[in-house]
Design an enzyme around this catalytic site. Structure first.
Site, PDB file in Angstrom:
ATOM      1  N   GLY A 349       0.786  -1.236   0.000  1.00 36.29           N
ATOM      2  CA  GLY A 349       0.000   0.000   0.000  1.00 36.29           C
ATOM      3  C   GLY A 349       0.812   1.276   0.000  1.00 36.29           C
ATOM      4  O   GLY A 349       0.347   2.308  -0.448  1.00 36.29           O
ATOM      5  N   HIS A 350       2.068   1.208   0.466  1.00 33.67           N
ATOM      6  CA  HIS A 350       2.788   2.471   0.636  1.00 33.67           C
ATOM      7  C   HIS A 350       3.183   3.103  -0.695  1.00 33.67           C
ATOM      8  O   HIS A 350       3.348   2.419  -1.698  1.00 33.67           O
ATOM      9  CB  HIS A 350       4.011   2.282   1.533  1.00 33.67           C
ATOM     10  CG  HIS A 350       4.850   1.111   1.145  1.00 33.67           C
ATOM     11  ND1 HIS A 350       5.764   1.172   0.137  1.00 33.67           N
ATOM     12  CD2 HIS A 350       4.874  -0.156   1.610  1.00 33.67           C
ATOM     13  CE1 HIS A 350       6.330  -0.002   0.018  1.00 33.67           C
ATOM     14  NE2 HIS A 350       5.809  -0.825   0.887  1.00 33.67           N
ATOM     15  N   ASN A 401     -13.212  -5.567   3.810  1.00 34.89           N
ATOM     16  CA  ASN A 401     -12.632  -6.523   4.757  1.00 34.89           C
ATOM     17  C   ASN A 401     -12.955  -6.147   6.204  1.00 34.89           C
ATOM     18  O   ASN A 401     -13.312  -5.016   6.492  1.00 34.89           O
ATOM     19  CB  ASN A 401     -11.113  -6.544   4.536  1.00 34.89           C
ATOM     20  CG  ASN A 401     -10.450  -7.664   5.289  1.00 34.89           C
ATOM     21  OD1 ASN A 401     -11.100  -8.665   5.616  1.00 34.89           O
ATOM     22  ND2 ASN A 401      -9.176  -7.520   5.587  1.00 34.89           N
ATOM     23  N   ASP A 404     -16.427  -8.567  10.019  1.00 36.17           N
ATOM     24  CA  ASP A 404     -16.778  -9.233  11.280  1.00 36.17           C
ATOM     25  C   ASP A 404     -16.478  -8.349  12.495  1.00 36.17           C
ATOM     26  O   ASP A 404     -16.899  -8.644  13.596  1.00 36.17           O
ATOM     27  CB  ASP A 404     -16.013 -10.558  11.403  1.00 36.17           C
ATOM     28  CG  ASP A 404     -14.519 -10.371  11.192  1.00 36.17           C
ATOM     29  OD1 ASP A 404     -14.153  -9.511  10.363  1.00 36.17           O
ATOM     30  OD2 ASP A 404     -13.720 -11.070  11.836  1.00 36.17           O
ATOM     31  N   SER A 706      27.962  32.510 -10.749  1.00 36.31           N
ATOM     32  CA  SER A 706      27.928  33.966 -10.892  1.00 36.31           C
ATOM     33  C   SER A 706      29.252  34.511 -10.345  1.00 36.31           C
ATOM     34  O   SER A 706      29.701  34.101  -9.277  1.00 36.31           O
ATOM     35  CB  SER A 706      26.740  34.521 -10.099  1.00 36.31           C
ATOM     36  OG  SER A 706      26.807  35.923 -10.083  1.00 36.31           O
ATOM     37  N   SER A 708      32.140  33.976 -11.704  1.00 40.23           N
ATOM     38  CA  SER A 708      33.277  33.095 -12.013  1.00 40.23           C
ATOM     39  C   SER A 708      34.161  33.707 -13.089  1.00 40.23           C
ATOM     40  O   SER A 708      35.353  33.416 -13.165  1.00 40.23           O
ATOM     41  CB  SER A 708      32.770  31.721 -12.447  1.00 40.23           C
ATOM     42  OG  SER A 708      31.936  31.856 -13.581  1.00 40.23           O
ATOM     43  N   SER A 778      23.906  28.563 -16.554  1.00 44.47           N
ATOM     44  CA  SER A 778      23.444  27.240 -17.021  1.00 44.47           C
ATOM     45  C   SER A 778      23.853  26.151 -16.028  1.00 44.47           C
ATOM     46  O   SER A 778      24.713  25.334 -16.321  1.00 44.47           O
ATOM     47  CB  SER A 778      23.948  26.939 -18.432  1.00 44.47           C
ATOM     48  OG  SER A 778      25.298  27.301 -18.599  1.00 44.47           O
TER      49      SER A 778
HETATM   50  N1  LIG Z   1      19.091  33.857  -7.818  1.00 47.22           N
HETATM   51  C1  LIG Z   1      20.035  34.103  -8.713  1.00 47.22           C
HETATM   52  N2  LIG Z   1      20.901  33.129  -9.078  1.00 47.22           N
HETATM   53  C2  LIG Z   1      21.843  33.358  -9.990  1.00 47.22           C
HETATM   54  N3  LIG Z   1      21.992  34.525 -10.615  1.00 47.22           N
HETATM   55  C3  LIG Z   1      21.153  35.548 -10.311  1.00 47.22           C
HETATM   56  C4  LIG Z   1      20.143  35.367  -9.338  1.00 47.22           C
HETATM   57  N4  LIG Z   1      19.463  36.519  -9.242  1.00 47.22           N
HETATM   58  C5  LIG Z   1      20.016  37.378 -10.111  1.00 47.22           C
HETATM   59  N5  LIG Z   1      21.042  36.813 -10.756  1.00 47.22           N
HETATM   60  C6  LIG Z   1      21.802  37.414 -11.832  1.00 47.22           C
HETATM   61  O1  LIG Z   1      21.374  36.762 -13.020  1.00 47.22           O
HETATM   62  C7  LIG Z   1      22.476  36.294 -13.750  1.00 47.22           C
HETATM   63  C8  LIG Z   1      22.310  34.826 -14.086  1.00 47.22           C
HETATM   64  O2  LIG Z   1      21.429  34.671 -15.108  1.00 47.22           O
HETATM   65  P1  LIG Z   1      21.537  33.417 -16.057  1.00 47.22           P
HETATM   66  O3  LIG Z   1      20.503  33.584 -17.091  1.00 47.22           O
HETATM   67  O4  LIG Z   1      22.926  33.212 -16.494  1.00 47.22           O
HETATM   68  O5  LIG Z   1      21.162  32.239 -15.062  1.00 47.22           O
HETATM   69  S1  LIG Z   1      20.734  30.749 -15.417  1.00 47.22           S
HETATM   70  O6  LIG Z   1      21.638  30.283 -16.476  1.00 47.22           O
HETATM   71  O7  LIG Z   1      19.344  30.753 -15.833  1.00 47.22           O
HETATM   72  O8  LIG Z   1      20.930  29.997 -14.169  1.00 47.22           O
HETATM   73  C9  LIG Z   1      23.682  36.378 -12.868  1.00 47.22           C
HETATM   74  O9  LIG Z   1      24.680  36.909 -13.693  1.00 47.22           O
HETATM   75  P2  LIG Z   1      26.203  36.440 -13.703  1.00 47.22           P
HETATM   76  O10 LIG Z   1      26.739  36.953 -12.417  1.00 47.22           O
HETATM   77  O11 LIG Z   1      26.802  37.094 -14.909  1.00 47.22           O
HETATM   78  O12 LIG Z   1      26.253  34.958 -13.796  1.00 47.22           O
HETATM   79  C10 LIG Z   1      23.296  37.290 -11.744  1.00 47.22           C
HETATM   80  O13 LIG Z   1      23.822  38.551 -11.977  1.00 47.22           O
HETATM   81  N1  LIG Z   2      40.973  34.319 -14.512  1.00 45.43           N
HETATM   82  C1  LIG Z   2      39.892  35.084 -14.508  1.00 45.43           C
HETATM   83  N2  LIG Z   2      38.981  34.957 -15.471  1.00 45.43           N
HETATM   84  C2  LIG Z   2      37.883  35.735 -15.487  1.00 45.43           C
HETATM   85  N3  LIG Z   2      37.599  36.652 -14.555  1.00 45.43           N
HETATM   86  C3  LIG Z   2      38.453  36.815 -13.546  1.00 45.43           C
HETATM   87  C4  LIG Z   2      39.632  36.025 -13.482  1.00 45.43           C
HETATM   88  N4  LIG Z   2      40.294  36.394 -12.389  1.00 45.43           N
HETATM   89  C5  LIG Z   2      39.564  37.358 -11.800  1.00 45.43           C
HETATM   90  N5  LIG Z   2      38.458  37.625 -12.493  1.00 45.43           N
HETATM   91  C6  LIG Z   2      37.453  38.638 -12.130  1.00 45.43           C
HETATM   92  O1  LIG Z   2      36.258  38.020 -11.720  1.00 45.43           O
HETATM   93  C7  LIG Z   2      35.136  38.806 -12.054  1.00 45.43           C
HETATM   94  C8  LIG Z   2      34.190  37.944 -12.859  1.00 45.43           C
HETATM   95  O2  LIG Z   2      32.999  38.645 -13.086  1.00 45.43           O
HETATM   96  P1  LIG Z   2      32.072  38.318 -14.297  1.00 45.43           P
HETATM   97  O3  LIG Z   2      32.861  38.175 -15.547  1.00 45.43           O
HETATM   98  O4  LIG Z   2      30.956  39.295 -14.316  1.00 45.43           O
HETATM   99  O5  LIG Z   2      31.541  36.883 -13.894  1.00 45.43           O
HETATM  100  P2  LIG Z   2      30.248  36.152 -14.404  1.00 45.43           P
HETATM  101  O6  LIG Z   2      29.893  36.658 -15.745  1.00 45.43           O
HETATM  102  O7  LIG Z   2      30.659  34.707 -14.427  1.00 45.43           O
HETATM  103  O8  LIG Z   2      29.233  36.434 -13.360  1.00 45.43           O
HETATM  104  C9  LIG Z   2      35.647  39.984 -12.862  1.00 45.43           C
HETATM  105  O9  LIG Z   2      35.732  41.080 -12.011  1.00 45.43           O
HETATM  106  C10 LIG Z   2      37.029  39.524 -13.306  1.00 45.43           C
HETATM  107  O10 LIG Z   2      37.916  40.565 -13.507  1.00 45.43           O
END
Ligand SMILES: Nc1ncnc2c1ncn2[C@@H]1O[C@H](COP(=O)(O)OS(=O)(=O)O)[C@@H](OP(=O)(O)O)[C@H]1O
Ligand SMILES: Nc1ncnc2c1ncn2[C@@H]1O[C@H](COP(=O)(O)OP(=O)(O)O)[C@@H](O)[C@H]1O
Length: 870
Positions: A349-350, A401, A404, A706, A708, A778
């Site tokens: 049943g679960h 069931n 009784d 974000s 990176s 992504s």
């Molecule tokens: N909750 C939350 N999580 C992640 N990011 C956030 C959020 N709210 C706003 N933002 C801003 O939106 C940017 C990410 O959008 P994306 O379209 O790349 O996101 S996704 O691929 O759909 O996950 C992301 O940009 P990047 O910093 O360039 O990655 C953020 O600036």
């Molecule tokens: N090796 C590297 N490659 C890319 N960005 C770097 C690196 N080292 C430091 N950074 C810094 O990290 C930050 C990344 O921001 P951003 O490009 O807006 O990230 P994202 O688009 O992934 O959110 C920038 O300020 C950039 O100068």
């Protein structure tokens, strides 16, 4: 028997057709003999396309050695012979086999275990199971309509049990009727034995080894699964006599063999022996009168008395139960009566037992719904009823069931019946009978109960024996999903293997191959080793077609004058099984008959309230939820509405990354728009557009947390490429979310849709000849994989901008991490929303260890190489 045979053959073919390195285990026992026979039939007229693996445990018995050599010579297959690992001590234990197999690179193993043995590979080596109803320690994947999920996860071996539905009785009758050669040790002869406690063990037959404690007796060996085997005294020197001995526990079968009709008293061994031995007994007489057992599904809540009910039902008829399995798992019970056989699937049943409910309900003829008189219709009962209805079950018997145990029994019974009838009415289920019972004391099960004088209807037993299925509305046209094609060799026609889903086919029948639409004619039909004139639904056959050059697995052969529908968009009902929710637009693998296609839910129309059935709005679907959805497949499916064909209307969804079965569905109808939209062929093609730009277009896909560095790197790369005269475009998450995707937030469902749209846009741009730089977090593997599939091989370049979360937080370019930590932003990637790193990106950039320029140079090198004109 023929149904069992066809089902097993279909399982064997699926195993071989869908996995890269299948093997079949073989030992000298009778079940192996049956399995090998079935496998040879499955691929006849061609030889076995998979190797047989024999673990040599050093069994020295000369009778056995001779039999083994004969079988190996006759099988017409490749043999792999391996010494049995020393740990096995001469006996082939599943444990040792599993350990040995894990070193062999084998993808799938066919086992000869039967469902009623209770033996199975140990939990430690079961990774994925591809059969239904066998008691197994791991949660089996639901396999309704014979749809097996044959996707092992990396490093896993699929374990397949084609005899899972067979009982020992079936095996013996099949051996007799098919004339299968078995090891002579099964038959009685004078042999040396040694007493071991209360029983005899077969002794080494070498005279010099015969010690004083040995004696010669007329014995046979009931099973070869242990060594040295146990020997029992017997006079069964022939197969006929043996059958009489081993089938003695099955009185009804024996009486049927004597042609005396049915009854329940045990046949005397003398007359049974005569009957089995008699030369006038034809093989078909040995088969039970009713070819196919009536499949019952027994459902009810936990502790509602299912087991007690089966016990009470079994009193008075022969019961065979798959013993020894894990206690929490159901195993089919076979009840044999004079009138027919019942195969009863008891469904716990679960909610976790949903896979078993689905597997059993998809093939059941009749449901027994157990309702507790004291507690009434629970949410579970209602939910089960909805699932039974969805899977096309028509008839049920409601058994109330514990009648009784309550005072106002008559009123309570009437009220519960009325409530269930109301529920059934809304679901188009027919309540065949409602019966007040006590499973424990047997009231109204075999005999009318004096405790319910107010009830004048049939006993449960009478209701079961009296039940007949509603007649089929119409004769269906021929449909055969192609399981396997043996490519034609020069001068030979191709042979197509499959199990007929609907209708029948004869020599000379004009058929069409769908989806291609090519027409041809049936030139020959084989059922097993026999060339036959015609075959019908349910039979596993091989076909030779006049012209089958274009044929492949997944095609469907249909009657030329009544072809099936083909479409790529549908309305369907979907039952979600996974713990992770269904996300619209996410891609799954859809398996329908033998077709495998990528598919996604394009719209969740409504979810059903499990209690009331009310239609509720939904953005995602959770475990055990039932919904009506729109579905789109990446390539056209040959199908039929589930109402008209279970085989061509039922499907499963598989998660392409986890390889789990995540959903079960039924197709209602094709959406009209599916047939009204056509692909417009354009004169200027992608190649000419790319040539004009002197480059090879591609999609450079940046993924990472974000902060990176995705945007920074994509931007810089764009500038460099542009300066070098390349035609580029950057799609950045932040920017696209201002326009095209401004309606989307950051829930999982929204991100899936976000990526779907941008991937489609990127594809259009690559089509237009551009180099597209996509910079989106992504975060999910599934969507990046989906994006990859939109492009040609080599066109999608995944760049993992890998920066530890701490580093991103330290950078916090936009101050978003601080806000997320403060709880001001929800679902922030890395904080309270997951990021799934790529497993095999084309480029992996660790930005915390390398400067921007360094990363850029690597990127530029890759981009220039991939985009150079060709
Ligand atoms: N909750 C939350 N999580 C992640 N990011 C956030 C959020 N709210 C706003 N933002 C801003 O939106 C940017 C990410 O959008 P994306 O379209 O790349 O996101 S996704 O691929 O759909 O996950 C992301 O940009 P990047 O910093 O360039 O990655 C953020 O600036
Ligand atoms: N090796 C590297 N490659 C890319 N960005 C770097 C690196 N080292 C430091 N950074 C810094 O990290 C930050 C990344 O921001 P951003 O490009 O807006 O990230 P994202 O688009 O992934 O959110 C920038 O300020 C950039 O100068």
């Amino acid at each position: 028997m023929q149904t069992l045979e066809s089902e097993s053959i279909a399982i064997i073919r699926e195993a071989v057709a869908t996995t890269p390195r299948p093997i079949m285990l073989w030992a000298e026992g009778k079940d192996s003999a049956v399995l090998l026979h079935l496998a040879r039939k499955a691929f006849y007229p061609h030889p076995l396309p998979l190797p047989l693996l024999y673990f040599d445990g050093g069994r020295q018995d000369p009778e056995l050695t001779r039999y083994r050599s004969q079988q190996m010579a006759a099988a017409g297959a490749e043999w792999i012979i391996q010494p049995l690992p020393s740990a096995a001590q001469g006996t082939v234990h599943p444990e040792t086999i599993c350990t040995a197999l894990s070193h062999q690179g084998v993808g799938l193993v066919l086992w000869g275990f039967r469902g009623d043995e209770g033996r199975h590979p140990p939990a430690s080596c079961i990774h994925a199971i591809f059969t239904q109803d066998l008691p197994v320690p791991a949660a089996p994947r639901p396999a309704p309509w014979g749809l097996y999920n044959t996707h092992p996860r990396p490093g896993e071996i699929l374990h397949v049990f084609p005899l899972a539905q067979w009982t020992e009785r079936d095996v013996w009758l099949y051996i007799k009727s098919e004339g299968i050669s078995i090891a002579p040790l099964y038959l009685a002869a004078e042999r040396w034995v040694a007493r071991n406690g209360s029983h005899w063990l077969l002794a080494d037959p070498q005279p010099q080894a015969q010690a004083e404690h040995l004696e010669q007796r007329r014995v046979r060996v009931p099973t070869l699964s242990t060594w040295p085997p146990v020997a029992v005294e017997s006079h069964a020197q022939t197969l006929g006599l043996l059958l009489a001995e081993v089938l003695r526990p099955y009185p009804v079968v024996l009486e049927a063999m004597q042609g005396q009709g049915a009854g329940m008293q045990a046949a005397t061994s003398r007359s049974a022996t005569d009957a089995a031995e008699g030369h006038h007994t034809s093989p078909t007489q040995l088969w039970p009168a009713q070819d196919r057992a009536l499949r019952l599904i027994l459902c009810g809540n936990v502790h509602e008395g299912k087991s007690a009910l089966i016990e009470s039902l079994a009193a008075g008829c022969k019961r065979l139960h798959a013993g020894g399995g894990a206690a929490h798992l159901s195993s089919p019970t076979l009840l044999i009566t004079g009138r027919r056989h019942y195969r009863i699937a008891e469904v716990p049943g679960h909610p976790q037992a949903l896979p078993e409910l689905i597997a059993a309900a998809a093939t059941a003829d009749l449901a027994l719904v157990l309702v507790d008189a004291r507690t009434g219709l629970s949410l579970q009962t209602r939910q089960q009823a909805r699932i039974l209805a969805m899977l096309g079950l028509k008839d049920l018997i409601v058994v109330v069931n514990r009648i009784d145990l309550i005072d106002d029994a008559a009123e309570r019974f009437t009220a519960l019946c009325a409530a269930y009838r109301d529920l059934a009415l809304t679901l188009d289920l027919r309540v065949y009978e409602s019966i007040p019972i006590s499973a424990l004391t047997g009231d109204n099960i075999h005999t009318p109960s004096p405790r319910t004088p107010w009830y004048t209807g049939p006993t449960l037993w009478e209701a079961l024996e009296g039940w007949v299925s509603a007649p089929q509305d119409e004769v269906q046209a021929f449909r055969l999903p192609v399981q396997w094609v043996k490519d034609s060799e020069p001068g030979q026609a191709a042979v197509v293997y499959g199990r007929i889903a609907e209708g029948q086919v004869g020599n000379g029948t004009a058929v069409r191959i769908l989806p291609s639409g090519l027409s041809t004619r049936v030139a020959a039909i084989w059922r097993g080793f026999a060339a036959v004139e015609s075959a019908r639904a349910g039979e596993a056959i091989a076909l030779c077609l006049a012209d089958a050059s274009e044929l492949k697995r997944g095609d469907v052969l249909v009657a030329a004058e009544a072809p099936a529908e083909v479409a790529d968009q549908f309305e369907a009902r979907l039952l979600w099984l996974d713990t992770h929710p269904l996300i619209p637009e996410r891609q799954y693998l859809l398996k329908l008959a033998t077709q495998d296609v990528r598919a996604s839910v394009t719209a969740l129309k409504y979810r059903e309230d499990p209690d009331t059935g009310a239609h509720l709005a939904a953005r995602t679907l959770n475990t055990n939820e039932l919904a009506t959805v729109n579905l789109a497949t990446q390539s056209p499916l040959v199908f039929a509405p589930y109402q008209t064909s279970r085989q061509l209307g039922g499907f499963i969804l598989i998660d392409p990354l986890k390889h789990e079965t995540v959903g079960v569905g039924t197709i209602d109808f094709a959406l009209r728009r599916a047939t009204n939209i056509h692909w417009q062929a354009l004169q200027v093609d992608r190649l000419s557009r790319a040539r004009l730009k002197h480059q090879t277009p591609c999609c450079l896909w940046f993924t990472g947390l974000s902060g990176s560095g995705k945007s920074t790197l994509a931007n810089l790369l764009d500038q460099r490429l542009h300066a070098l005269g390349r035609h580029t475009y950057v799609l950045d998450g932040d920017n696209v979310r201002h326009g095209l995707n401004r309606d989307l937030g950051f829930t999982e469902a929204d991100r899936v849709e976000n990526i779907r749209r941008v991937a489609e846009v990127a594809k259009l741009m690559v089509d237009a000849g551009l180099i597209v730089l996509v910079s989106f977090i992504s975060p999910f593997r599934s969507e990046r994989q989906m994006a990859r599939t939109l492009f040609s091989p080599g066109e999608f370049i995944e760049i993992y901008v890998d920066t530890p979360l701490e580093e991103c937080e330290r950078r916090d370019v936009k101050g978003l991490y601080a806000k997320a930590r403060a709880g001001l932003i929800k679902n922030f990637t890395g904080i309270d929303s997951p990021y799934e790193p790529p497993e095999a990106p084309e480029l992996h950039l660790r930005t915390a260890e390398r400067g921007v320029d360094d990363c850029l140079e690597t990127l530029l090198g890759l981009a220039l190489e991939r985009t150079a004109p060709r």
